[in-house]
Design a protein around this motif. Structure first.
Motif, PDB file in Angstrom:
ATOM      1  N   PRO A  20       0.835  -1.206   0.000  1.00 41.78           N
ATOM      2  CA  PRO A  20       0.000   0.000   0.000  1.00 41.78           C
ATOM      3  C   PRO A  20       0.873   1.261   0.000  1.00 41.78           C
ATOM      4  O   PRO A  20       2.036   1.226   0.412  1.00 41.78           O
ATOM      5  N   THR A  21       0.292   2.346  -0.453  1.00 45.35           N
ATOM      6  CA  THR A  21       0.984   3.629  -0.446  1.00 45.35           C
ATOM      7  C   THR A  21       0.127   4.659   0.252  1.00 45.35           C
ATOM      8  O   THR A  21      -1.094   4.490   0.394  1.00 45.35           O
ATOM      9  N   ARG A  22       0.763   5.721   0.689  1.00 48.43           N
ATOM     10  CA  ARG A  22       0.021   6.799   1.330  1.00 48.43           C
ATOM     11  C   ARG A  22      -1.021   7.376   0.374  1.00 48.43           C
ATOM     12  O   ARG A  22      -2.184   7.584   0.751  1.00 48.43           O
ATOM     13  N   ALA A  23      -0.627   7.577  -0.880  1.00 46.04           N
ATOM     14  CA  ALA A  23      -1.560   8.141  -1.866  1.00 46.04           C
ATOM     15  C   ALA A  23      -2.717   7.184  -2.129  1.00 46.04           C
ATOM     16  O   ALA A  23      -3.882   7.601  -2.239  1.00 46.04           O
ATOM     17  N   GLY A  24      -2.399   5.888  -2.224  1.00 48.04           N
ATOM     18  CA  GLY A  24      -3.446   4.907  -2.483  1.00 48.04           C
ATOM     19  C   GLY A  24      -4.442   4.816  -1.340  1.00 48.04           C
ATOM     20  O   GLY A  24      -5.661   4.756  -1.560  1.00 48.04           O
ATOM     21  N   LEU A  25      -3.928   4.794  -0.119  1.00 49.17           N
ATOM     22  CA  LEU A  25      -4.820   4.757   1.044  1.00 49.17           C
ATOM     23  C   LEU A  25      -5.692   6.011   1.103  1.00 49.17           C
ATOM     24  O   LEU A  25      -6.896   5.932   1.390  1.00 49.17           O
ATOM     25  N   THR A  26      -5.087   7.156   0.833  1.00 50.26           N
ATOM     26  CA  THR A  26      -5.845   8.407   0.865  1.00 50.26           C
ATOM     27  C   THR A  26      -6.984   8.368  -0.145  1.00 50.26           C
ATOM     28  O   THR A  26      -8.121   8.783   0.151  1.00 50.26           O
ATOM     29  N   ALA A  27      -6.707   7.834  -1.337  1.00 46.75           N
ATOM     30  CA  ALA A  27      -7.739   7.755  -2.370  1.00 46.75           C
ATOM     31  C   ALA A  27      -8.851   6.785  -1.969  1.00 46.75           C
ATOM     32  O   ALA A  27     -10.047   7.070  -2.174  1.00 46.75           O
ATOM     33  N   GLU A  28      -8.479   5.642  -1.396  1.00 48.15           N
ATOM     34  CA  GLU A  28      -9.500   4.666  -0.996  1.00 48.15           C
ATOM     35  C   GLU A  28     -10.365   5.210   0.139  1.00 48.15           C
ATOM     36  O   GLU A  28     -11.581   4.995   0.156  1.00 48.15           O
ATOM     37  N   TYR A  29      -9.754   5.913   1.064  1.00 44.80           N
ATOM     38  CA  TYR A  29     -10.546   6.507   2.146  1.00 44.80           C
ATOM     39  C   TYR A  29     -11.423   7.643   1.629  1.00 44.80           C
ATOM     40  O   TYR A  29     -12.531   7.861   2.120  1.00 44.80           O
ATOM     41  N   ALA A  30     -10.949   8.359   0.624  1.00 48.59           N
ATOM     42  CA  ALA A  30     -11.779   9.413   0.020  1.00 48.59           C
ATOM     43  C   ALA A  30     -13.028   8.794  -0.603  1.00 48.59           C
ATOM     44  O   ALA A  30     -14.134   9.367  -0.512  1.00 48.59           O
ATOM     45  N   ALA A  31     -12.876   7.629  -1.227  1.00 46.95           N
ATOM     46  CA  ALA A  31     -14.024   6.958  -1.826  1.00 46.95           C
ATOM     47  C   ALA A  31     -15.017   6.504  -0.752  1.00 46.95           C
ATOM     48  O   ALA A  31     -16.238   6.586  -0.940  1.00 46.95           O
ATOM     49  N   ILE A  32     -14.493   6.035   0.364  1.00 51.82           N
ATOM     50  CA  ILE A  32     -15.368   5.615   1.470  1.00 51.82           C
ATOM     51  C   ILE A  32     -16.130   6.819   2.010  1.00 51.82           C
ATOM     52  O   ILE A  32     -17.350   6.758   2.261  1.00 51.82           O
ATOM     53  N   ASN A  33     -15.428   7.922   2.206  1.00 48.75           N
ATOM     54  CA  ASN A  33     -16.093   9.125   2.704  1.00 48.75           C
ATOM     55  C   ASN A  33     -17.118   9.647   1.693  1.00 48.75           C
ATOM     56  O   ASN A  33     -18.162  10.189   2.081  1.00 48.75           O
ATOM     57  N   ALA A  34     -16.842   9.485   0.402  1.00 48.88           N
ATOM     58  CA  ALA A  34     -17.806   9.905  -0.613  1.00 48.88           C
ATOM     59  C   ALA A  34     -19.090   9.083  -0.500  1.00 48.88           C
ATOM     60  O   ALA A  34     -20.206   9.614  -0.668  1.00 48.88           O
TER      61      ALA A  34
END
Length: 564
Positions: A20-34
């Protein structure tokens, strides 16, 4: 009764997760929050749970591979990367928990994830803030340095070069002079590295205290309890439990040690005599690693078909690493890969009775994790630590009837007696480790010398029989520095003693009705972490260790069986 696992199931060597990467995790969490923004709560929770399982699986693999070979540069780099990324993941995870907990519709949320998960999250959000991310990274680095330092030990004894785990057979040798030499070699290593060990711990204590203050706690103790997700008891309960150990267990262990001294004809019982529990020599596994692994299948088949089927899956799937070797981290543990539902057992067999104890102990953890794999969320796959240790320590006792398969039938009774004595002896030592940590974190500015003095003072309360003879490092209060939990998992040690109290209740029950005890055990394993510690204890028909008399009853039975 659940079906036996399929032997054609997953294999360890096929488990992998992309880094995993910081950018990838940030994007996946953004999708969850969306999704939460769109009021798609059910889908968001499912997506979040899957993400946490993938991240936990990758993290478990990174830490396991480092433990398997601490000298491997790639494994060390992956472990360092995991430790650096963990605070970033915690930041994103905690933000989602805070958002969910702020939702006024808590009844609907509790219906989706379970009320206990909400209580865990309410605890979790108090243990993290972005301000402590650098501290968490540094804490992980310091803990890794401790692991590497101990794994680097190259010790010479009887013409052999061994690591710390490899000293085990010599420390239990029937020849008293060999036992003495083993302890001289062991503690000579710690004395030679005393400055580094003191420095590492001093940095860890001050770092943890600073984290606690940043999060609004007076000192680290309250934060430490919360990091362990202890939601139904506190330090005052633990202090009362320690007093029960002093009242009920310390006198019994003292009598057992005195009986051992007399049986062996020693003028005084020294520290290096304590490991030789059986005057005839501690029973050992009958055969080598491969023999023990094969014999365990027969033992588990006689205990329970579910346990036997699960063990076959573990063995045939390569989910065990039990052989001691240079560069391998010490100790034993069970980890898991929540994307797969199959755990992994790590140990260091050295040809002593500890092989049997560690093996059955970690199998208990593994079986619980397997049985609870269908719990609805990742928070429930494991109980909190003290409850998890019931599953492991109870299986040690439930294995008693068939233990002859591992140590030989002629030695089975001696092994059972030795294991019971060892279980009792753990309690005073375990509560001493716990009390020491309470003292340390209550006085974070204490010097290394002050901490050694703390240990000496507490040791006199909980283990007044200890006589270190000419082992100067131990006389000066250094024994605690060999306990990895003190460095890497603060306040995680009382858990073993609380669980031992419960495991011995399973032992008492199994002596009267083995089938009923095993059924209660399997049901407890299947509950996983779906409830807090004391609720899980009561659900299995056990008495909480914090209740008056919980220890007195099991100690009374043990004393009768041991004839002291």
């Amino acid at each position: 009764m659940t079906d036996a696992p399929n032997v054609d199931g997953p294999r360890f060597d096929s488990i992998s997760e992309p880094k995993p990467t910081r950018a990838g995790l940030t994007a996946e969490y953004a999708a969850i929050n969306a999704r939460l923004d769109r009021a798609e709560r059910g889908a968001a929770l499912a997506e979040w749970d899957a993400l946490r399982r993938r991240f936990d699986t990758w993290t478990a693999l990174a830490h396991l591979r480092f433990a398997q070979d601490t000298a491997d540069a790639t494994a060390r780099a992956d472990r360092d990367y995991a430790d650096t990324l963990a605070p970033e993941a915690a930041d994103l995870e905690t933000a989602v928990k805070r958002r969910l907990l702020a939702d006024p519709d808590q009844s609907d949320l509790a219906a989706l994830v379970g009320p206990h998960a909400l209580r865990l999250w309410q605890t979790d959000v108090t243990t993290f803030d972005p301000a402590i991310k650098p501290d968490l990274e540094q804490e992980a680095r310091l803990s890794a340095h401790y692991t590497e330092l101990l794994a680097s030990a190259k010790l010479e004894i009887a013409g052999q070069s061994v690591n710390l785990a490899g000293l085990g057979p010599y420390a239990e040798h029937p020849d008293r002079s060999v036992r003495h030499q083993a302890e001289q070699v062991r503690w000579g290593f710690f004395a030679a590295n005393a400055e580094a060990l003191d420095s590492l711990y001093d940095q860890l204590v001050k770092l943890r205290h600073a984290m606690a203050r940043k999060l609004g706690f007076a000192d680290y103790t309250a934060l430490g309890y919360r990091r362990l997700r202890r939601v139904d008891y506190g330090s005052a309960d633990v202090a009362r439990y320690r007093e029960q150990v002093v009242r009920h267990v310390v006198p019994l262990v003292a009598r057992l040690l005195e009986a051992r001294r007399v049986a062996n004809g020693w003028d005084r019982l020294r520290f290096w005599d304590e490991a030789l529990i059986d005057p005839a020599g501690n029973p050992r596994p009958e055969g080598d690693h491969d023999t023990l692994v094969a014999a365990a299948q027969t033992m588990f088949e006689a205990m329970d078909p579910r346990l036997a089927g699960f063990y076959r899956l573990m063995s045939e799937g390569g989910f065990m690493d039990l052989k001691n070797r240079p560069g391998k981290a010490g100790g034993g543990f069970c980890t898991s890969f929540p994307t797969q539902g199959v755990p992994f057992i790590f140990a260091n067999f050295n040809g002593t009775h500890h092989d049997v104890g560690v093996f059955t102990h970690e199998m208990g953890h593994a079986f619980q994790n397997w049985e609870s794999r269908d719990q609805p969320g990742v928070d429930y796959l494991w109980p909190t630590m003290e409850a998890a240790e019931i599953n492991s320590m109870a299986l040690e006792f439930l294995a008693h009837p068939g233990i002859g398969k591992l140590v030989g039938e002629d030695a089975a009774d001696r092994f059972r007696r030795m294991h019971l004595i060892g279980a009792l002896a753990l309690l005073p030592y375990g509560v001493c480790v716990d009390h020491f940590q309470h003292e340390v974190y209550a006085h974070p500015d204490a010097s290394p010398a002050d901490r050694h003095a703390m240990w000496v003072r507490l040791e006199a309360i909980y283990m007044p029989w200890t006589d270190y003879g000419d082992l100067a490092f131990l006389r000066q209060g250094g024994r605690w520095q060999a306990k990895p939990h003190i460095y890497g998992s603060p306040f995680y040690y009382i858990d073993y003693t609380l669980a031992q109290c419960c495991a011995m209740q399973f032992w008492v029950r199994s002596r009267r009705d083995y089938t009923a005890a095993m059924e209660a055990y399997v049901r407890l394993c299947a509950r996983g972490g779906s409830a807090p510690f004391q609720d899980l204890v009561r659900s299995a028909g056990l008495v909480s260790p914090f209740a008056d008399g919980a220890l007195a009853d099991v100690v009374k039975e043990a004393a009768a069986v041991l004839g002291v």
